[in-house]
Write an enzyme that holds these catalytic residues in place. Structure first.
Site, short mmCIF file in Angstrom:
data_model
loop_
_atom_site.label_atom_id
_atom_site.label_comp_id
_atom_site.label_asym_id
_atom_site.label_seq_id
_atom_site.Cartn_x
_atom_site.Cartn_y
_atom_site.Cartn_z
N ALA A 184 0.78 -1.24 0.00
CA ALA A 184 0.00 0.00 0.00
C ALA A 184 0.81 1.29 0.00
O ALA A 184 0.30 2.33 -0.41
CB ALA A 184 -0.93 0.00 1.21
N SER A 188 -1.24 6.35 -1.98
CA SER A 188 -2.16 7.14 -2.82
C SER A 188 -3.42 6.35 -3.15
O SER A 188 -4.52 6.90 -3.18
CB SER A 188 -1.48 7.66 -4.07
OG SER A 188 -0.46 6.81 -4.49
N ASP A 215 2.19 -2.90 4.05
CA ASP A 215 3.39 -2.78 3.23
C ASP A 215 4.53 -3.46 3.96
O ASP A 215 4.59 -3.46 5.19
CB ASP A 215 3.74 -1.32 2.95
CG ASP A 215 4.63 -1.17 1.73
OD1 ASP A 215 4.11 -0.89 0.63
OD2 ASP A 215 5.87 -1.36 1.87
N CYS A 345 3.00 -1.01 -12.54
CA CYS A 345 3.27 0.10 -13.45
C CYS A 345 4.43 -0.28 -14.37
O CYS A 345 5.39 0.45 -14.51
CB CYS A 345 3.50 1.40 -12.71
SG CYS A 345 4.78 1.33 -11.48
C1 LIG Z 1 3.97 -0.11 -6.41
S1 LIG Z 1 4.39 0.29 -4.79
C2 LIG Z 1 2.80 0.48 -4.10
C3 LIG Z 1 2.19 1.82 -4.36
C4 LIG Z 1 0.93 2.03 -3.59
N1 LIG Z 1 -0.05 1.02 -3.88
C5 LIG Z 1 0.34 3.41 -3.84
O1 LIG Z 1 -0.54 3.52 -4.69
O2 LIG Z 1 0.73 4.36 -3.19
C6 LIG Z 1 4.90 -1.23 -4.18
C7 LIG Z 1 5.04 -1.30 -2.68
O3 LIG Z 1 5.23 -2.66 -2.35
C8 LIG Z 1 6.04 -2.73 -1.22
N2 LIG Z 1 6.53 -4.11 -1.20
C9 LIG Z 1 7.59 -4.65 -1.80
N3 LIG Z 1 7.63 -5.97 -1.55
C10 LIG Z 1 6.56 -6.26 -0.79
C11 LIG Z 1 6.05 -7.43 -0.20
N4 LIG Z 1 6.65 -8.61 -0.36
N5 LIG Z 1 4.94 -7.35 0.56
C12 LIG Z 1 4.31 -6.16 0.75
N6 LIG Z 1 4.76 -5.03 0.20
C13 LIG Z 1 5.85 -5.07 -0.55
C14 LIG Z 1 7.05 -1.66 -1.41
O4 LIG Z 1 7.56 -1.26 -0.16
C15 LIG Z 1 6.21 -0.57 -2.07
O5 LIG Z 1 5.77 0.34 -1.11
#
Ligand SMILES: C[S@@+](CC[C@H](N)C(=O)[O-])C[C@H]1O[C@@H](n2cnc3c(N)ncnc32)[C@H](O)[C@@H]1O
Length: 982
Positions: A184, A188, A215, A345
């Site tokens: 998360a 956003s 997260d 993305c």
């Molecule tokens: C694409 S971003 C998410 C953006 C968010 N959904 C937003 O709209 O603001 C991916 C997120 O996944 C987290 N992440 C990476 N590996 C993960 C895991 N195994 N489990 C949970 N979160 C993870 C990262 O820390 C990052 O914040």
């Protein structure tokens, strides 16, 4: 905009995701070394995507050209904010209408008119495209810039990339839903999910549903908490887990032990002890799940042009496994009939269609891919692919058969196959940059139509049907061997998870801190994706992707300064660590890493680069230690889960029983222990801050980990615990002072985040969130934050303090309808003056003010409160916190929400609204097939009357609202008064 021109208002996008607020900061694009179009090339990228055919024939030049242009500024008005419609209309009327006229030019170049995103609900989202030069030369643009900046500061708009707004819209969240946002941060999309959940909440109401925002990165969880504050929601629970291992079962309260004679009778004839009843286990289920997974992030190239340099094939390949794991785990936790959105993305089919196809196949028909082509028709999209290629560092492969023996680090699930090609993958959606002048995104919308094959088997084993919408009790208190095995596995999993996830969160935090330092930070999601995008090669990608696996640690780059100051400490700690249990070592080291990463962030914010580098180095060193210990722990846990002789199992069962008995005993004792006499209100803040150990209290329950002030240390020392406020004297003073009806659930739903006897803040938590936490008696959920701040501690130095807590402006919409004392109505002009001046002197004090100071200097005349009616209403109120609201008839005349007074019945509904028990306003409305009244949109704050928290002192009245929020109220009030006078 011409080539080489710089887009104004930042282009943002620190690859670390940044921890900066959603501010309109400096232009990162122009700061970047990639300002020249010539640098925006990557042969491997071009070769890969040309071969994949994700860009339609003939559109390639346009696609590339768009990727090389900076991203327009996109923002959305927060529908949950006050005056959302007013803001939209004002932007349109006062600013954009002028710009949309023909012939507006700067230096002979026409201005690109602002573009409303037609597909975004209520016309709340806009795209703007101005150059810095245009902003400098056209005063109207400067005005828009300032207006939007202030609205952003006040929290009424959020900057967010256009296509990043899409996934939550397809999730179709309703107020009754239990929602999980698996990855998360920075939040956003969580913000949008909360808006949807609250859509329809009247002031004083909470929806029965909730949102869990999770997260793996602890620091980013904190950023998310900060970002989502502006929704003012008591229905949010922020957790910190590897999403692929998010606790899918929770243990409820342990069953009471049977009386001794019953226990003896239950023993086997040979005298062998039977295990005591096991606590019920609940399967955690969600109606809506967003899996916005970490990805290689090449859809954010426009925002983060450094990806041009860093992109390589291994970024996406190495992320595919964790993406699939997260999606599979999401499917497991999804309620039958529920909806899940998988999004990235990136344009990469290996991270997109390949994950969705494999997910569908592994779920054996339990998931279906929804056709949403009719939804948001204005939003241009490309259909998903049925065939794609996979590439390793050497070559492309068309099939797994081709790659099986020679492919480098490839897995079968990455490949397309005839079975996958037969799936309706065309229902996936890919958003291309040149179609809407946006970034790139991929979205698949899935629905669970039946239990997954594994779950079906388990249910058959347990002879148990599906429990529908309620949280299910998955195993009864019996000696069911299969359930006991599951339990055991989960406990071990949890231990592993705790250690490894904490370690990796710390590592990621350290990495994020470093990158923030480089990039200035930006609170949008691309950074996180960028984390994985390369630059650190495959291992770098794993940092973001696989926090729970020891592998992830490999990817952590050493920060500048290497071991830094921690080198020696690390070496000294090593022999001791060898003797300690790896779990403890991992935990201690992870805590140290988090502490150092926090210190690094503080140093960054203070501009202390050297300090930041030192602290980052310390964080990384500690994280490496934690990672190594996490790996050792994982190894031990794997050995422990290997098949064991029966005797061994019995021993473990006995241990578990003993632990359970101890826990039950502790829980039975707790209510008596809590009878600690409350400290007299009004004593110094210093004492409260003197340290938790001297001051801490016991409460009937504690959740979410948190060591601070906790007698048993808690699971996660770096996270504050959640505990109920059970101080009777404080509770009574809150009810009395504010005249809140006894039905209002302060006693059961007010929590604190510390075990200090005088906590600084009190948070109201929705019933549904509490229900979830209550089902978690073993504290499997690592809770980072929850609750809406409703009260803040306020100590008076020179007067009697009848209530030690003042109201907080953000919690006011929730409690205002129930407040019957300390509340006055004021006419618009008085409210306007109060908002502008922030402080009005009472007439009797003003007379003194007009005099001279003790040193003989004239005091200067301060604005005085002169309205007789207001003074008369103020007179009987106690000194301390008050609420000033717009008088009812004026609110009506000026078109503001009417002030409402709610009685005990509403308070009772508020106390029971819960999606987990299926009660509450929206649940009832749903059952009735309607909402039971006029339609309300926009949520708590949006529908709140115009009211401010203020302080009545001996000499005057001062308001306690942030300046940016005041500015918004002033703006709206002035506009309405002007309308009325013309
Ligand atoms: C694409 S971003 C998410 C953006 C968010 N959904 C937003 O709209 O603001 C991916 C997120 O996944 C987290 N992440 C990476 N590996 C993960 C895991 N195994 N489990 C949970 N979160 C993870 C990262 O820390 C990052 O914040």
């Amino acid at each position: 905009m011409g080539r080489g021109q710089k887009r104004s208002w930042g282009g943002g996008g620190g690859r670390g995701g940044g921890r900066g607020d959603n501010t309109w900061k400096q232009d990162n694009w122009s700061k970047s070394e990639f300002t020249k179009r010539d640098d925006m090339k990557n042969a491997a990228f071009e070769e890969y995507y040309r071969a994949q055919g994700v860009i339609p024939d003939g559109e390639w030049p346009d696609f590339l050209a768009t990727l090389r242009r900076p991203l327009p500024v996109t923002f959305r008005i927060n529908g949950s904010g006050k005056f959302a419609d007013h803001l939209r209309d004002k932007l349109q009327r006062d600013f954009f209408a002028e710009l949309c006229k023909d012939g507006v030019t700067v230096d002979g170049e026409p201005i690109t008119p602002p573009r409303q995103l037609a597909w975004y609900p209520n016309g709340y989202a806009w795209q703007l495209e101005f150059s810095r030069n245009q902003l400098r030369k056209l005063p109207l643009l400067a005005d828009i810039h300032n207006f939007v900046k202030h609205a952003n500061d006040a929290g009424s708009i959020s900057r967010q990339e256009a296509v990043s707004m899409v996934p939550p819209l397809f999730l179709d969240v309703q107020p009754t839903h239990r929602v999980l946002d698996m990855c998360a941060a920075p939040g956003s999309k969580t913000f949008q999910l909360l808006e949807a959940l609250h859509s329809g909440s009247r002031p004083g109401q909470t929806p029965p549903g909730f949102v869990v925002a999770n997260d793996a990165d602890f620091m980013r969880c904190n950023l998310l908490t900060h970002q989502t504050k502006r929704v003012c929601s008591p229905c949010l629970l922020v957790t910190n887990h590897d999403a692929s291992r998010f606790p899918a079962y929770l243990a409820g309260a342990p069953a009471a032990p049977p009386p001794p004679e019953a226990a003896a009778a239950a023993d086997a004839p040979d005298g062998a002890k039977r295990p005591p009843p096991r606590p019920p286990r609940y399967q955690v289920r969600f109606d809506r799940i967003l899996a916005d997974v970490p990805c290689s992030g090449d859809g954010t190239l426009r925002k983060s042009p450094d990806i041009w340099r860093k992109w390589n094939i291994s970024g996406g390949n190495s992320l595919h496994p964790i993406q699939l794991k997260i999606a599979l785990h999401g499917a497991k936790m999804l309620e039958v009939g529920g909806r899940m959105v998988y999004s990235t993305c990136t344009f990469n089919p290996v991270e997109d269609e390949a994950v969705v196809a494999e997910l569908l196949l592994r779920c054996g028909g339990a998931l279906e891919l929804l056709d949403v082509s009719e939804c948001m028709p204005e939003l241009r999209r490309m259909a998903g692919k049925h065939h794609w290629k996979v590439k390793d560092r050497h070559r492309f492969y068309d099939s797994w058969e081709e790659a099986r023996d020679i492919g480098y680090k490839l897995e079968e699930s990455m490949f397309s196959s005839p079975a996958k090609a037969a799936l309706p993958l065309e229902r996936c959606m890919r958003f291309l940059p040149h179609h809407g002048d946006t970034g790139g995104f991929f979205v698949a919308v899935l629905r669970k139509v039946s239990e997954l094959p594994d779950e079906r088997k388990q249910q058959q084993r347990q002879g148990q049907g599906h429990g529908g919408k309620q949280q299910q009790q998955a195993a009864e208190a019996t000696g069911d061997a299969a359930a006991a095995e599951d339990d055991e596995e989960e406990e071990e999993n949890a231990a592993e998870d705790d250690a490894a996830a904490a370690a990796c969160a710390a590592a990621a935090a350290a990495g994020a801190a470093e990158e923030d330092g480089e990039e200035g930070g930006e609170a949008e999601e691309a950074g996180a994706n960028g984390d994985a995008a390369g630059g650190k090669d495959e291992a770098g990608a794993a940092t973001a992707a696989a926090p729970a696996s020891g592998d992830a640690m490999e990817g952590v780059e050493r920060p500048a300064g290497g071991e830094g100051g921690s080198g020696e400490a690390g070496a000294a700690a090593a022999p001791a660590a060898a003797a300690e249990a790896p779990l403890d070592v991992a935990r201690t080291a992870a805590e140290a890493a988090v502490a150092s990463a926090e210190a690094a962030l503080v140093a960054f914010e203070a501009g202390d680069w050297e300090g930041a580098a030192r602290a980052s180095a310390n964080a990384a060193a500690s994280a490496r230690r934690a990672g190594a210990a996490g790996q050792r722990q994982a190894g031990q846990a794997a050995a422990a889960t290997a098949p064991k002789p029966q005797q061994d199992r019995q021993q473990r069962q006995q241990d578990r029983q003993q632990q359970q008995q101890k826990r039950q005993k502790r829980e039975q004792q707790q209510p008596q222990q809590q009878a600690v006499p409350p400290q007299a209100a009004g004593e110094g803040e210093e004492e409260a801050a003197a340290g938790p150990s001297a001051q801490s209290i016991q409460t009937s329950w504690i959740r979410g980990g948190g060591g601070r002030g906790r007698a048993d240390g808690g699971k996660y020392a770096y996270i504050d615990p959640v505990a109920p406020l059970e101080d009777d004297a404080v509770l009574s003073s809150l009810y009395d002072y504010y005249g809140i009806p006894p039905d209002f659930p302060l006693r059961s739903q007010l929590v604190m985040r510390s075990l200090d006897r005088q906590p600084k803040r009190l948070y109201f938590v929705a019933r549904s969130v509490l229900d979830l936490m209550m089902q978690d008696s073993r504290e499997a959920l690592k809770v980072v934050s929850t609750g809406l701040k409703v009260f803040e501690r306020q100590i008076l130095r020179d007067q009697v303090n009848e209530c030690p807590y003042r109201l907080s402006q953000e919690g006011l919409p929730l409690v205002l309808p129930y407040i019957t004392r300390q509340r006055i109505e004021v006419p618009p002009q008085v409210l306007l003056t109060l908002l502008r001046e922030r402080n009005l002197i009472l007439p009797e004090a003003a007379a003194v003010e007009g005099d001279t100071t003790a040193s003989g200097k004239p005091r200067g005349t301060k604005p005085t409160l002169t309205d007789d009616k207001v003074l008369a209403a103020l007179e009987p109120l106690k000194l301390g916190c008050i609420v000033c609201e717009l008088a009812a008839e004026d609110a009506h005349r000026l078109g503001f929400a009417a002030s409402t007074r709610a009685g005990g019945a509403e308070a009772r509904t508020l106390a029971t609204a819960s999606a987990t028990t299926g009660t509450g306003v929206a649940a009832e409305a749903e059952a009735d097939g309607g909402d039971g009244g006029e339609e309300v949109t926009g949520g708590l704050a949006a529908n709140a009357p115009l009211a401010v928290v203020a302080w009545k002192g001996k000499a005057g009245v001062a308001i306690m609202v942030e300046k940016a929020e005041c500015a918004q109220m002033i703006d709206k009030l002035e506009a309405e008064l002007k309308k009325l006078s013309t």
